[in-house]
Design a protein around this motif. Structure first.
Motif, PDB file in Angstrom:
ATOM      1  N   ALA A  96       0.866  -1.175   0.000  1.00  0.00           N
ATOM      2  CA  ALA A  96       0.000   0.000   0.000  1.00  0.00           C
ATOM      3  C   ALA A  96       0.904   1.226   0.000  1.00  0.00           C
ATOM      4  O   ALA A  96       2.095   1.133   0.295  1.00  0.00           O
ATOM      5  CB  ALA A  96      -0.917   0.003   1.218  1.00  0.00           C
ATOM      6  N   PHE A  97       0.320   2.372  -0.342  1.00  0.00           N
ATOM      7  CA  PHE A  97       1.150   3.578  -0.393  1.00  0.00           C
ATOM      8  C   PHE A  97       0.325   4.793  -0.031  1.00  0.00           C
ATOM      9  O   PHE A  97      -0.909   4.789  -0.094  1.00  0.00           O
ATOM     10  CB  PHE A  97       1.779   3.750  -1.781  1.00  0.00           C
ATOM     11  N   THR A  98       1.027   5.856   0.359  1.00  0.00           N
ATOM     12  CA  THR A  98       0.364   7.128   0.633  1.00  0.00           C
ATOM     13  C   THR A  98       0.748   8.142  -0.436  1.00  0.00           C
ATOM     14  O   THR A  98       1.794   8.044  -1.068  1.00  0.00           O
ATOM     15  CB  THR A  98       0.749   7.694   2.015  1.00  0.00           C
ATOM     16  N   TYR A  99      -0.130   9.116  -0.614  1.00  0.00           N
ATOM     17  CA  TYR A  99       0.143  10.245  -1.494  1.00  0.00           C
ATOM     18  C   TYR A  99      -0.540  11.455  -0.872  1.00  0.00           C
ATOM     19  O   TYR A  99      -1.396  11.326   0.021  1.00  0.00           O
ATOM     20  CB  TYR A  99      -0.401   9.985  -2.901  1.00  0.00           C
ATOM     21  N   LEU A 100      -0.185  12.646  -1.319  1.00  0.00           N
ATOM     22  CA  LEU A 100      -0.837  13.853  -0.838  1.00  0.00           C
ATOM     23  C   LEU A 100      -1.534  14.593  -1.974  1.00  0.00           C
ATOM     24  O   LEU A 100      -2.732  14.838  -1.925  1.00  0.00           O
ATOM     25  CB  LEU A 100       0.173  14.776  -0.136  1.00  0.00           C
TER      26      LEU A 100
ATOM     27  N   VAL B  47      -2.761  10.901   2.553  1.00  0.00           N
ATOM     28  CA  VAL B  47      -2.246  11.180   3.897  1.00  0.00           C
ATOM     29  C   VAL B  47      -1.445  12.469   3.877  1.00  0.00           C
ATOM     30  O   VAL B  47      -0.644  12.699   2.965  1.00  0.00           O
ATOM     31  CB  VAL B  47      -1.347  10.023   4.400  1.00  0.00           C
ATOM     32  N   ASN B  48      -1.674  13.302   4.873  1.00  0.00           N
ATOM     33  CA  ASN B  48      -0.818  14.463   5.107  1.00  0.00           C
ATOM     34  C   ASN B  48       0.043  14.148   6.321  1.00  0.00           C
ATOM     35  O   ASN B  48      -0.443  14.178   7.453  1.00  0.00           O
ATOM     36  CB  ASN B  48      -1.665  15.715   5.344  1.00  0.00           C
ATOM     37  N   LEU B  49       1.297  13.828   6.083  1.00  0.00           N
ATOM     38  CA  LEU B  49       2.182  13.417   7.178  1.00  0.00           C
ATOM     39  C   LEU B  49       2.559  14.577   8.091  1.00  0.00           C
ATOM     40  O   LEU B  49       3.058  14.353   9.200  1.00  0.00           O
ATOM     41  CB  LEU B  49       3.453  12.769   6.611  1.00  0.00           C
ATOM     42  N   ALA B  50       2.336  15.791   7.643  1.00  0.00           N
ATOM     43  CA  ALA B  50       2.641  16.940   8.495  1.00  0.00           C
ATOM     44  C   ALA B  50       1.531  17.202   9.508  1.00  0.00           C
ATOM     45  O   ALA B  50       1.799  17.644  10.629  1.00  0.00           O
ATOM     46  CB  ALA B  50       2.864  18.182   7.639  1.00  0.00           C
ATOM     47  N   THR B  51       0.275  16.898   9.114  1.00  0.00           N
ATOM     48  CA  THR B  51      -0.860  17.189   9.994  1.00  0.00           C
ATOM     49  C   THR B  51      -1.498  15.938  10.585  1.00  0.00           C
ATOM     50  O   THR B  51      -2.387  16.048  11.419  1.00  0.00           O
ATOM     51  CB  THR B  51      -1.935  17.952   9.215  1.00  0.00           C
ATOM     52  N   ARG B  52      -1.097  14.770  10.116  1.00  0.00           N
ATOM     53  CA  ARG B  52      -1.617  13.473  10.570  1.00  0.00           C
ATOM     54  C   ARG B  52      -2.915  13.069   9.864  1.00  0.00           C
ATOM     55  O   ARG B  52      -3.415  11.959  10.068  1.00  0.00           O
ATOM     56  CB  ARG B  52      -1.816  13.487  12.096  1.00  0.00           C
ATOM     57  N   GLU B  53      -3.458  13.909   9.013  1.00  0.00           N
ATOM     58  CA  GLU B  53      -4.696  13.581   8.325  1.00  0.00           C
ATOM     59  C   GLU B  53      -4.511  12.329   7.467  1.00  0.00           C
ATOM     60  O   GLU B  53      -3.630  12.256   6.628  1.00  0.00           O
ATOM     61  CB  GLU B  53      -5.117  14.752   7.439  1.00  0.00           C
ATOM     62  N   GLY B  54      -5.345  11.315   7.693  1.00  0.00           N
ATOM     63  CA  GLY B  54      -5.301  10.083   6.924  1.00  0.00           C
ATOM     64  C   GLY B  54      -4.448   8.982   7.524  1.00  0.00           C
ATOM     65  O   GLY B  54      -4.479   7.841   7.054  1.00  0.00           O
ATOM     66  N   LEU B  55      -3.687   9.283   8.569  1.00  0.00           N
ATOM     67  CA  LEU B  55      -2.778   8.275   9.141  1.00  0.00           C
ATOM     68  C   LEU B  55      -3.525   7.151   9.856  1.00  0.00           C
ATOM     69  O   LEU B  55      -3.030   6.034   9.948  1.00  0.00           O
ATOM     70  CB  LEU B  55      -1.793   8.930  10.112  1.00  0.00           C
ATOM     71  N   GLN B  56      -4.719   7.449  10.382  1.00  0.00           N
ATOM     72  CA  GLN B  56      -5.501   6.428  11.082  1.00  0.00           C
ATOM     73  C   GLN B  56      -5.716   5.206  10.188  1.00  0.00           C
ATOM     74  O   GLN B  56      -5.453   4.072  10.581  1.00  0.00           O
ATOM     75  CB  GLN B  56      -6.853   7.017  11.506  1.00  0.00           C
ATOM     76  N   ALA B  57      -6.173   5.456   8.977  1.00  0.00           N
ATOM     77  CA  ALA B  57      -6.445   4.344   8.063  1.00  0.00           C
ATOM     78  C   ALA B  57      -5.155   3.713   7.560  1.00  0.00           C
ATOM     79  O   ALA B  57      -5.044   2.490   7.456  1.00  0.00           O
ATOM     80  CB  ALA B  57      -7.294   4.828   6.884  1.00  0.00           C
ATOM     81  N   ALA B  58      -4.156   4.550   7.243  1.00  0.00           N
ATOM     82  CA  ALA B  58      -2.938   4.038   6.614  1.00  0.00           C
ATOM     83  C   ALA B  58      -2.095   3.199   7.567  1.00  0.00           C
ATOM     84  O   ALA B  58      -1.454   2.245   7.149  1.00  0.00           O
ATOM     85  CB  ALA B  58      -2.103   5.200   6.076  1.00  0.00           C
TER      86      ALA B  58
END
Length: 273
Positions: free
Chosen positions: A27-31, A47-58
Motif C-alpha cells: 500500500a502507499f500514501t500520497y498527498l 495522507v498528510n504526514l505533516a498534519t496526521r490527516e489520513g494516518l488512522q487508516a494508513a
C-alpha cells in the motif's frame, strides 16, 4: 508481508511499489498526486504526514509490517524558503507517533525504513562513512538529520536509515513526478546542443534507483516480524513465572491465592495505551 510506502507517488516511491508488489501486499500514501488505479493494484491512502490527516487508516487500520518512508520536501531551495513547512514533513513525528500507537493498541511493531540523504554531511571531502560527524550545511540536510535523530530516539531497535545520494534512473513507471530528473535533464540539453552550467566542485556517489529497491527488498526479506499475540504470550509467561516463584516461597498458598495477588497486566497495558 504488508508494506506501506509513504510518498508512493514520488520518484523512488513509484519504483518501490512496482518492485515490491511481486512479493508483498503493498500500500502507499500520497498527498497531491494520486496514482491511477489502472497503473497499480496497490492500495492508496491520501495522507498528510505533516498534519496526521489520513494516518488512522494508513497505519492503525492497515497495520503494516514494514513502513518505507520516502515522503519528503526534497528540493533544497524550497526548504530554504520555508524551513518550518519543510521540517513538518521531513521530520516524521506524526508517522512515528502512529507507529507507537499501533504498538500500544495492537501489540504490533513495524519496521521503519527511512530514506535520508548524503546532505547530512558538510561536503568538505569525499568518501564519507556512516559514523563520520554529521554537519549539514543547508536546510534540507538539517531537516533530514533531525529526522534521523527523532527516529533513533523515539523508535529504537525498529528502524533502518538509508542515506541516499543523487538518485538516477529511467522515467517513473506510473506517472511524471512534476520536477526535473537529473539524467533526463542532461539528455534533453545534450539533444538540443544547449549550453548549460554545472557545478565543477561537486562530487557525489549517484545511486541507481533499482539498486535502492534491491537493498530495501533485501532488508524486508531478512526482517522477521513478531508473530501476532507474541506480546500477550510474553506477558502470560512472565505472570506464570511469577506465580510459580511465589508458590515456591509460600507453599501453603494455593494457585488461586497467588493469582489474586498478581496485577492485571492486560488492564495496565490497556490503560497505558
Amino acid at each position: 508481508m504488508r508494506v506501506l510506502i509513504t510518498g508512493g507517488s514520488g520518484y523512488l516511491g513509484q519504483f518501490l511499489i512496482q518492485h515490491l508488489s511481486n512479493e508483498h501486499d503493498v500500500a502507499f500514501t500520497y498527498l497531491h498526486n494520486a496514482v491511477s488505479p489502472q497503473e497499480t493494484a496497490a492500495q492508496a491512502f491520501k495522507v498528510n504526514l505533516a498534519t496526521r490527516e489520513g494516518l488512522q487508516a494508513a497505519v492503525l487500520d492497515l497495520q503494516p509490517h514494514i513502513v518505507v518512508n520516502c515522503a519528503a520536501v526534497s528540493q533544497p531551495a524550497a526548504c530554504e524558503r520555508d524551513y518550518e513547512a519543510c521540517k513538518a514533513l521531513n521530520v516524521p513525528k506524526q508517522l512515528v507517533t502512529a507507529l507507537q500507537q499501533l504498538r500500544h493498541q495492537h501489540g504490533h511493531d513495524a519496521l521503519l525504513i527511512h530514506i535520508s540523504t548524503d546532505q547530512v554531511y558538510d561536503g568538505s571531502r569525499p568518501d564519507w562513512r556512516e559514523g563520520d560527524p554529521t554537519v549539514p550545511v543547508n536546510a534540507y540536510g538539517r531537516s533530514k538529520l533531525e529526522a534521523e535523530q527523532h527516529i533513533q530516539q523515539e523508535w529504537p531497535g525498529r528502524h533502518v536509515i538509508l542515506r541516499c545520494s543523487l538518485i538516477y534512473g529511467p522515467e517513473p513507471p506510473f506517472q511524471p513526478v512534476g520536477r526535473p530528473l537529473f539524467v533526463q535533464f542532461v539528455e534533453q540539453v545534450l539533444a538540443k546542443g544547449q549550453e548549460t552550467d554545472f557545478f565543477t566542485d561537486e562530487y557525489r556517489s549517484a545511486v541507481y534507483v533499482y539498486d535502492i529497491c534491491n537493498v530495501i527488498q533485501h532488508i524486508i526479506r531478512k526482517y522477521k516480524p513478531k508473530a501476532s499475540g507474541e506480546h500477550s504470550t510474553q506477558q502470560q509467561q512472565q505472570q506464570q513465572s511469577d506465580q510459580h516463584k511465589q508458590q515456591q516461597e509460600h507453599p501453603s498458598k494455593t494457585a488461586a491465592d497467588v493469582h489474586q495477588q498478581q496485577p492485571n497486566t492486560d488492564t495496565a497495558a490497556a490503560a497505558a495505551a
